[in-house]
Design a protein around this motif. Structure first.
Motif, PDB file in Angstrom:
ATOM      1  N   GLN A 102       0.833  -1.204   0.000  1.00  0.00           N
ATOM      2  CA  GLN A 102       0.000   0.000   0.000  1.00  0.00           C
ATOM      3  C   GLN A 102       0.871   1.258   0.000  1.00  0.00           C
ATOM      4  OE1 GLN A 102      -2.361   0.407   3.540  1.00  0.00           O
ATOM      5  NE2 GLN A 102      -3.574   2.098   2.730  1.00  0.00           N
ATOM      6  N   LEU A 103       1.880   1.282   0.877  1.00  0.00           N
ATOM      7  CA  LEU A 103       2.788   2.427   0.924  1.00  0.00           C
ATOM      8  C   LEU A 103       3.545   2.582  -0.390  1.00  0.00           C
ATOM      9  CD1 LEU A 103       4.261   2.194   4.524  1.00  0.00           C
ATOM     10  CD2 LEU A 103       3.078   4.164   3.557  1.00  0.00           C
ATOM     11  N   GLN A 104       3.960   1.465  -0.944  1.00  0.00           N
ATOM     12  CA  GLN A 104       4.683   1.490  -2.215  1.00  0.00           C
ATOM     13  C   GLN A 104       3.814   2.116  -3.311  1.00  0.00           C
ATOM     14  OE1 GLN A 104       5.900  -2.454  -3.424  1.00  0.00           O
ATOM     15  NE2 GLN A 104       8.014  -1.799  -3.712  1.00  0.00           N
ATOM     16  N   GLN A 106       1.258   4.170  -2.874  1.00  0.00           N
ATOM     17  CA  GLN A 106       1.037   5.586  -2.570  1.00  0.00           C
ATOM     18  C   GLN A 106       2.242   6.425  -2.988  1.00  0.00           C
ATOM     19  OE1 GLN A 106       0.214   5.644   1.631  1.00  0.00           O
ATOM     20  NE2 GLN A 106      -1.924   5.019   1.368  1.00  0.00           N
ATOM     21  N   ILE A 107       3.428   5.921  -2.699  1.00  0.00           N
ATOM     22  CA  ILE A 107       4.651   6.652  -3.061  1.00  0.00           C
ATOM     23  C   ILE A 107       4.777   6.739  -4.575  1.00  0.00           C
ATOM     24  CG2 ILE A 107       7.179   6.549  -3.005  1.00  0.00           C
ATOM     25  CD1 ILE A 107       6.851   5.295  -0.149  1.00  0.00           C
ATOM     26  N   LYS A 108       4.529   5.629  -5.248  1.00  0.00           N
ATOM     27  CA  LYS A 108       4.606   5.610  -6.709  1.00  0.00           C
ATOM     28  C   LYS A 108       3.614   6.607  -7.306  1.00  0.00           C
ATOM     29  CE  LYS A 108       4.361   2.533 -10.696  1.00  0.00           C
ATOM     30  NZ  LYS A 108       4.017   1.204 -11.185  1.00  0.00           N
ATOM     31  N   ALA A 109       2.388   6.619  -6.801  1.00  0.00           N
ATOM     32  CA  ALA A 109       1.369   7.541  -7.307  1.00  0.00           C
ATOM     33  C   ALA A 109       1.773   8.988  -7.044  1.00  0.00           C
ATOM     34  CB  ALA A 109       0.025   7.242  -6.645  1.00  0.00           C
ATOM     35  N   ALA A 110       2.346   9.255  -5.863  1.00  0.00           N
ATOM     36  CA  ALA A 110       2.752  10.623  -5.531  1.00  0.00           C
ATOM     37  C   ALA A 110       3.902  11.076  -6.423  1.00  0.00           C
ATOM     38  CB  ALA A 110       3.150  10.704  -4.058  1.00  0.00           C
ATOM     39  N   ILE A 111       4.841  10.181  -6.678  1.00  0.00           N
ATOM     40  CA  ILE A 111       5.988  10.538  -7.507  1.00  0.00           C
ATOM     41  C   ILE A 111       5.562  10.729  -8.960  1.00  0.00           C
ATOM     42  CG2 ILE A 111       8.182   9.687  -8.450  1.00  0.00           C
ATOM     43  CD1 ILE A 111       8.746   8.514  -5.671  1.00  0.00           C
ATOM     44  N   GLU A 112       4.716   9.814  -9.456  1.00  0.00           N
ATOM     45  CA  GLU A 112       4.239   9.949 -10.827  1.00  0.00           C
ATOM     46  C   GLU A 112       3.335  11.165 -10.984  1.00  0.00           C
ATOM     47  OE1 GLU A 112       2.408   6.173 -11.683  1.00  0.00           O
ATOM     48  OE2 GLU A 112       4.341   5.220 -12.105  1.00  0.00           O
ATOM     49  N   GLY A 113       2.588  11.484  -9.950  1.00  0.00           N
ATOM     50  CA  GLY A 113       1.718  12.656  -9.964  1.00  0.00           C
ATOM     51  C   GLY A 113       2.512  13.947  -9.960  1.00  0.00           C
ATOM     52  N   LYS A 114       3.717  13.918  -9.419  1.00  0.00           N
ATOM     53  CA  LYS A 114       4.581  15.101  -9.389  1.00  0.00           C
ATOM     54  C   LYS A 114       5.020  15.503 -10.788  1.00  0.00           C
ATOM     55  CE  LYS A 114       7.274  16.233  -5.331  1.00  0.00           C
ATOM     56  NZ  LYS A 114       6.739  17.484  -5.088  1.00  0.00           N
ATOM     57  N   GLY A 115       5.185  14.512 -11.651  1.00  0.00           N
ATOM     58  CA  GLY A 115       5.614  14.812 -13.013  1.00  0.00           C
ATOM     59  C   GLY A 115       4.548  15.558 -13.796  1.00  0.00           C
ATOM     60  N   ALA A 116       3.283  15.334 -13.451  1.00  0.00           N
ATOM     61  CA  ALA A 116       2.189  16.012 -14.150  1.00  0.00           C
ATOM     62  C   ALA A 116       1.968  17.378 -13.531  1.00  0.00           C
ATOM     63  CB  ALA A 116       0.930  15.171 -14.043  1.00  0.00           C
ATOM     64  N   PRO A 117       1.633  18.390 -14.355  1.00  0.00           N
ATOM     65  CA  PRO A 117       1.384  19.720 -13.825  1.00  0.00           C
ATOM     66  C   PRO A 117       0.112  19.707 -12.965  1.00  0.00           C
ATOM     67  CG  PRO A 117       1.000  19.672 -16.196  1.00  0.00           C
ATOM     68  CD  PRO A 117       1.527  18.346 -15.797  1.00  0.00           C
TER      69      PRO A 117
END
Length: 120
Positions: A102-104, A106-117
């Protein structure tokens, strides 16, 4: 690492903590499984020996002579206790594995979401 939000940094720290807990549980589980194998092997050896065979059992730092049935009973109790601990550790392992995944995610989604404006 500087451009990672404090929330993600906290999640990364939690992920590392969960991973360490998982490793500890796996090590304990392996030790208990080895102890079960040893106790079962001892039970097999006892089963092959005559009823009047002289047997010794470790009681703390002392070896004491015990009857075959007493040694066998103690070994059976030890196996039962260890298997119970193993089952408990397996439950903890599954729970931590789920938390880790679950944490993995969430982190992946947060990092990938950072790339998008993001809209402000």
């Amino acid at each position: 690492m500087n451009n990672i939000s404090p929330k993600v940094q906290n999640q990364l720290a939690m992920l590392q903590q969960v991973q360490q807990q998982l490793q500890t549980i796996l090590q304990q589980k392996a030790q208990f499984e080895m102890a079960v194998r040893e106790a079962k092997r001892a039970q097999e050896e006892i089963a092959d020996s005559p009823e009047d065979a002289v047997m010794y059992m470790s009681v703390g730092t002392v070896m004491m002579q015990k009857k075959k049935d007493v040694v066998n009973t103690k070994l059976a109790e030890k196996v039962e206790t260890l298997e119970l601990r193993i089952r408990s550790l397996e439950k903890q392992e599954k729970m931590l594995q789920g938390k880790f995944e679950q944490l993995q995610a969430q982190i992946k989604a947060a990092i990938e979401g950072k790339g998008a404006p993001t809209a402000a």
